[in-house]
Design an enzyme around this catalytic site. Sequence first.
Site, PDB file in Angstrom:
ATOM      1  CB  SER A  97       0.883   0.683   3.494  1.00  0.00           C
ATOM      2  OG  SER A  97      -0.448   1.097   3.353  1.00  0.00           O
ATOM      3  CG  ASP A 227      -3.857  -3.368   8.439  1.00  0.00           C
ATOM      4  OD1 ASP A 227      -4.463  -2.282   8.377  1.00  0.00           O
ATOM      5  OD2 ASP A 227      -2.815  -3.606   7.821  1.00  0.00           O
ATOM      6  CG  HIS A 256      -1.762  -0.134   8.109  1.00  0.00           C
ATOM      7  ND1 HIS A 256      -1.893  -1.055   7.099  1.00  0.00           N
ATOM      8  CD2 HIS A 256      -1.233   0.988   7.526  1.00  0.00           C
ATOM      9  CE1 HIS A 256      -1.476  -0.541   5.958  1.00  0.00           C
ATOM     10  NE2 HIS A 256      -1.061   0.698   6.194  1.00  0.00           N
TER      11      HIS A 256
END
Length: 276
Positions: A97, A227, A256
């Site tokens: 991320s 995601d 995610h």
Amino acid sequence: MGYVTTKDGVEIFYKDWGPRDAQVIFFHHGWPLSADDWDAQMLFFLAQGYRVVAHDRRGHGRSAQVWDGHDMDHYADDVAAVVNHLGVQKAVHVGHSTGGGEVIHYVARHGEDRVSKAVLISAVPPIMVKTEKNPDGLPKEVFDNFQTQVAANRAQFYYDIAAGPFYGYNRPNAKPSEGVIWNWWRQGMMGSAKAHHDGIVAFSQTDFTEDLKSATIPVLVMHGDDDQIVPYADSGPLSAKLLRNGTLKTYPGFPHGMPTSNAETINADLLAFVRG
């Protein structure tokens, strides 16, 4: 475990496990978490004979809760401080991320001499926010709302993220893990509200296009197509196209937070890339 002090006086916490002469895997966590989010990966690679390193970003986890420097340049420089302190050479840098943006910016800003490969997992590059050059990005109002919720009641906001879209627990037939949810919440609440508030701008508005273009090392881009935090179509495939030596691996239905929710699959693919 230990601390390193950066050139601007910030104490950065890090974990350093494994044989000193082993290949290093350096992990970079996402917003608003800490090095603890890599437990499943660090224990796995440690068992495989690797040396594993992970730090808490400034203002996150156990690192100093300074009020400033919550931007990608400082994030990358903090990584360099840990790398220099430990004398790490030819590491594989793995970022999830926001951590994926940190990885590619660190490589671009500090060079590839000490880096052998990189991995971007569910990562924010090339750029998340909608702009003239990125018309399919998310509207700025989405991230403004994130900041509003952090300021208003981040405890509830963090629970809602973990219990909902982060791990896909809001999907039909999902099987939420209370332990995973509360561990996410715990990590978030350890950090500084100021760092998290400013970090939203860092991860959403930083344009990593030139960073991606400049990288020459092998880079694996891993992204789930379900995601809900960093939408697949505007991230993984675009990053892979910008990289000179990039490989895209798409995970149907993965959320995610797949390094935790689908650790067995992710770990096996990471190991194959590191060994390849």
